[in-house]
Design a protein around this motif. Structure first.
Motif, short mmCIF file in Angstrom:
data_model
loop_
_atom_site.label_atom_id
_atom_site.label_comp_id
_atom_site.label_asym_id
_atom_site.label_seq_id
_atom_site.Cartn_x
_atom_site.Cartn_y
_atom_site.Cartn_z
N VAL A 15 0.90 -1.15 0.00
CA VAL A 15 0.00 0.00 0.00
C VAL A 15 0.94 1.21 0.00
O VAL A 15 1.67 1.43 0.96
N GLU A 16 0.94 1.93 -1.11
CA GLU A 16 1.85 3.07 -1.28
C GLU A 16 1.42 4.26 -0.42
O GLU A 16 0.31 4.27 0.13
N LYS A 17 2.28 5.26 -0.35
CA LYS A 17 2.00 6.47 0.46
C LYS A 17 0.71 7.16 0.04
O LYS A 17 0.05 7.79 0.86
N ASP A 18 0.36 7.05 -1.26
CA ASP A 18 -0.87 7.70 -1.74
C ASP A 18 -2.08 6.75 -1.70
O ASP A 18 -3.16 7.10 -2.15
N GLY A 19 -1.87 5.54 -1.16
CA GLY A 19 -2.98 4.58 -1.04
C GLY A 19 -3.13 3.63 -2.21
O GLY A 19 -3.94 2.71 -2.14
N THR A 20 -2.36 3.85 -3.28
CA THR A 20 -2.45 2.92 -4.41
C THR A 20 -1.81 1.59 -4.03
O THR A 20 -0.98 1.51 -3.14
N ILE A 21 -2.19 0.56 -4.76
CA ILE A 21 -1.69 -0.79 -4.54
C ILE A 21 -0.63 -1.10 -5.59
O ILE A 21 -0.84 -0.85 -6.77
N SER A 22 0.49 -1.68 -5.15
CA SER A 22 1.54 -2.07 -6.10
C SER A 22 2.17 -3.39 -5.66
O SER A 22 1.91 -3.88 -4.56
N HIS A 23 3.00 -3.93 -6.53
CA HIS A 23 3.78 -5.14 -6.24
C HIS A 23 2.92 -6.31 -5.76
O HIS A 23 3.30 -7.03 -4.83
N ALA A 24 1.77 -6.51 -6.41
CA ALA A 24 0.88 -7.62 -6.04
C ALA A 24 1.53 -8.95 -6.43
O ALA A 24 2.05 -9.10 -7.53
N LYS A 25 1.51 -9.88 -5.48
CA LYS A 25 2.03 -11.23 -5.76
C LYS A 25 1.38 -12.22 -4.81
O LYS A 25 0.73 -11.83 -3.84
N VAL A 26 1.57 -13.48 -5.12
CA VAL A 26 1.12 -14.53 -4.21
C VAL A 26 2.33 -14.92 -3.38
O VAL A 26 3.33 -15.39 -3.89
#
Length: 127
Positions: free
Chosen positions: A44-55
């Protein structure tokens, strides 16, 4: 000073609601009779966006978690040869759903937004 963790907008109840409305039990997993407990991991990035999704982890067999995705067993027999495709399909579905999440309320440290790694358990079970 409290350092709040990131939170789905509307809280945990809204997170489970979002997942329930959007996640689909992959057809190949259903046909294979494949159940698994999946730990999705993302930032969860500083601006609330989601990144680096993985299992992060996938464990065969359904285990308790706060989010359960149910499929309905239609076939009389399982197709064990479909297991590798079923596992891959669950992984792809979890990443798809994480990547489509709206912005979260970011985590904070000392009153400033920070990046936070988040783990989300999701169980796929057949009825």
């Amino acid at each position: 000073v409290s350092n709040p963790m990131p939170e789905f907008v509307g809280g945990e109840h809204e997170l489970w609601r979002f997942l329930a409305l959007n996640i689909k039990y992959p057809e190949v997993a259903n046909k294979a009779g494949y159940e698994a407990h999946v730990i999705a991991q993302f930032i969860v990035e500083k601006d609330g966006t989601i990144s680096h999704a993985k299992v992060k982890k996938i464990k065969e067999g359904a285990y308790d978690s706060r989010c359960r995705v149910y499929g309905y067993k239609v076939e009389e027999k399982d197709y064990p040869e479909l297991k590798p495709q079923a596992k891959e399909a669950l992984e792809k579905e979890v990443i798809r759903i994480v990547e489509m999440m709206p912005k979260w309320n970011p985590g904070q440290k000392n009153g400033k937004p920070v990046r936070v790694r988040y783990n989300l358990p999701i169980s796929f079970q057949l009825n």
